[in-house]
Design a protein around this motif. Sequence first.
Motif, short mmCIF file in Angstrom:
data_model
loop_
_atom_site.label_atom_id
_atom_site.label_comp_id
_atom_site.label_asym_id
_atom_site.label_seq_id
_atom_site.Cartn_x
_atom_site.Cartn_y
_atom_site.Cartn_z
N VAL A 1 0.84 -1.20 0.00
CA VAL A 1 0.00 0.00 0.00
C VAL A 1 0.88 1.25 0.00
CG1 VAL A 1 -1.68 1.34 1.32
CG2 VAL A 1 -1.94 -1.14 1.13
N ALA A 2 1.93 1.23 0.82
CA ALA A 2 2.83 2.37 0.90
C ALA A 2 3.46 2.67 -0.45
CB ALA A 2 3.91 2.11 1.95
N GLY A 3 3.88 1.63 -1.16
CA GLY A 3 4.49 1.82 -2.47
C GLY A 3 3.49 2.32 -3.50
N ASP A 4 2.28 1.77 -3.48
CA ASP A 4 1.27 2.15 -4.48
C ASP A 4 0.82 3.60 -4.31
OD1 ASP A 4 -0.57 1.65 -6.62
OD2 ASP A 4 -2.17 1.47 -5.14
N LEU A 5 0.67 4.05 -3.06
CA LEU A 5 0.18 5.40 -2.80
C LEU A 5 1.31 6.41 -2.52
CD1 LEU A 5 -2.94 4.62 -0.55
CD2 LEU A 5 -2.85 5.02 -3.03
N SER A 6 2.55 5.93 -2.64
CA SER A 6 3.73 6.80 -2.43
C SER A 6 3.71 7.47 -1.06
CB SER A 6 3.81 7.86 -3.54
OG SER A 6 3.92 7.25 -4.80
N ILE A 7 3.54 6.64 -0.02
CA ILE A 7 3.56 7.13 1.35
C ILE A 7 4.62 6.36 2.13
CG2 ILE A 7 1.14 7.86 1.38
CD1 ILE A 7 0.42 5.23 2.70
N SER A 8 4.99 6.87 3.30
CA SER A 8 6.02 6.24 4.11
C SER A 8 5.47 5.02 4.85
CB SER A 8 6.58 7.23 5.13
OG SER A 8 5.59 7.55 6.09
N THR A 9 6.38 4.20 5.37
CA THR A 9 5.98 3.04 6.15
C THR A 9 5.21 3.47 7.39
OG1 THR A 9 7.89 1.76 5.42
CG2 THR A 9 6.83 1.04 7.45
N ALA A 10 5.66 4.53 8.05
CA ALA A 10 4.98 5.01 9.25
C ALA A 10 3.56 5.48 8.93
CB ALA A 10 5.78 6.13 9.89
N ALA B 1 1.29 2.50 8.35
CA ALA B 1 0.95 1.84 9.61
C ALA B 1 -0.24 2.50 10.30
CB ALA B 1 2.15 1.81 10.54
N LEU B 2 -0.50 3.77 9.96
CA LEU B 2 -1.64 4.47 10.55
C LEU B 2 -2.97 3.85 10.13
CD1 LEU B 2 -0.57 8.22 10.21
CD2 LEU B 2 -0.59 6.81 12.28
N LEU B 3 -2.97 3.08 9.04
CA LEU B 3 -4.20 2.41 8.62
C LEU B 3 -4.66 1.39 9.65
CD1 LEU B 3 -3.39 1.84 4.84
CD2 LEU B 3 -5.01 3.49 5.81
N VAL B 4 -3.71 0.79 10.36
CA VAL B 4 -4.07 -0.15 11.42
C VAL B 4 -4.80 0.58 12.53
CG1 VAL B 4 -3.19 -1.82 13.09
CG2 VAL B 4 -2.09 -1.60 10.85
N SER B 5 -4.26 1.73 12.92
CA SER B 5 -4.91 2.53 13.96
C SER B 5 -6.26 3.06 13.49
CB SER B 5 -4.01 3.70 14.37
OG SER B 5 -2.80 3.22 14.91
N THR C 1 1.06 -6.26 14.16
CA THR C 1 1.41 -5.08 13.37
C THR C 1 2.89 -5.12 13.00
OG1 THR C 1 -0.30 -3.73 14.43
CG2 THR C 1 1.48 -2.56 13.32
N ALA C 2 3.72 -5.41 13.97
CA ALA C 2 5.17 -5.41 13.74
C ALA C 2 5.63 -6.55 12.86
CB ALA C 2 5.91 -5.46 15.08
N ILE C 3 4.91 -7.66 12.87
CA ILE C 3 5.37 -8.84 12.13
C ILE C 3 5.38 -8.59 10.64
CG2 ILE C 3 3.16 -10.04 11.79
CD1 ILE C 3 4.63 -12.62 12.60
N GLY D 1 -1.30 -0.72 21.09
CA GLY D 1 -0.34 -1.72 20.60
C GLY D 1 0.13 -1.45 19.19
N SER D 2 -0.79 -1.06 18.30
CA SER D 2 -0.41 -0.82 16.90
C SER D 2 0.47 0.42 16.76
CB SER D 2 -1.65 -0.68 16.02
OG SER D 2 -2.44 0.43 16.41
N VAL D 3 0.15 1.46 17.52
CA VAL D 3 0.98 2.67 17.48
C VAL D 3 2.36 2.38 18.05
CG1 VAL D 3 1.24 5.00 18.39
CG2 VAL D 3 -1.00 4.25 17.56
N THR D 4 2.38 1.65 19.17
CA THR D 4 3.65 1.31 19.81
C THR D 4 4.49 0.42 18.90
OG1 THR D 4 2.63 1.44 21.99
CG2 THR D 4 4.71 0.23 21.83
#
Length: 413
Positions: free
Chosen positions: A49-58, A61-65, A245-247, A368-371
């Motif tokens: 998703v990050a690559g397709d939308l040209s966004i950072s990994t961080a 990860a906000l999508l989980v939150s 999330t981290a895995i 947990g997801s933010v952490t």
Amino acid sequence: MTVSMARTAGEPRPGAEVTLSRTTVLVFAITAGSSAAGNYYLQPLLHEVAGDLSISTATAALLVSAAQIGYLCGLAFLVPLGDFLRRHRMVPVLLAASVAALLVSAFAPNFPVLFTGVIATGVTASAAQVVVPWASSLAHPDKRGQVVGTVMSGLLLGILLSRVLAGSVAQLGGWRAVLLVAAGLQVLMAVSLYVLAPATPRAASGESYPEVLASILALIREHPVLRQRMALGFLVMGSFSLVWTAIAFLLAGSHGSSYHYSEFTIGLFGLAGVLGALGAPVVGRMADRGHLRRVTTLTWLVLLASWALVAWGAHSVVALIAALLVFDFGIQGSHLTNQSAIYALDPAARSRLTTAYMVTYFLGGVAGSVTAGVAYQAGGWTRVCEIGAAATALGLALWAVFALRPRRGSAVF
């Protein structure tokens, strides 16, 4: 606005016995799983998703939150209505709304639209937490723990298998195709539930919607067991979200990881927790036989011990697979004991009890997801495991205090 309404023709009278067949339990389990899965389809695909939308990994990860925030809103404002509305109508409506939200996400042209769609999907995913107390209310008291355990197994299997489905479909058609398939599944479950689930009456109540929400706070004040299980649930879901999330970053090879797996392979790791989820009905049967306190202690000990395997999993794929199996059994077992305890407190308020517990539960998930993103970037998998083990040790210590110093209303542990 009031939530009461006269009973319609053809519906059972309040208190009338309804036979809960195995087929109905299966439909409930699959519905809970397909609904909860909506929050997790994108987790193993964050890198794509990050690559397709040209966004950072961080940012990805906000999508989980976002999903968890939406879920919290659904838990807080929709699930309580399950005690007052006709659930056999309410749940299919939520599933139909889920289809719309998934389609918005699937065709999102940019991150803000996707973020909005994911929040909406999270709101509608709360249908899973309407189904669980619904099944509990229909089950025979002697079978309630087993039925709830089966439905909860379906819910957790949905979460775990969502990763497998996501990885498989994304390998063929990308992350957007995953959401389209998910929307189709929700259409199927909405129709199945509407046709097969037993009709249930609306409870006789003249309470307004604000009064319904206020009654949740009253339940929290009234029941010490509820407050205790809320605290334990926060830590359980925080640990679960931390790992899953981290895995995705660990297996994709981010920040020096030795793994460099494809989306399909990352998704397959969801299978590692399936056997753990299948242990939930066993935990439920033990709870039905009066062993709730012992089972709670056992599941927390299992969860604490699993962190050694989880940490070793950074260097051994075999250890990681074994760790996820044991870890998810501990997570699911602890969650089920919490639900068994709170459902016994007030049969007429199970949806509101669910709201009180699950809102705290998913606040733990958000934490947990933010952490996870921050911890993995700062110290890799080792830091994630250190935080998770500390949270689990805290949970076990709290449980020891709760069990050794029971308070008024704590007869059910």
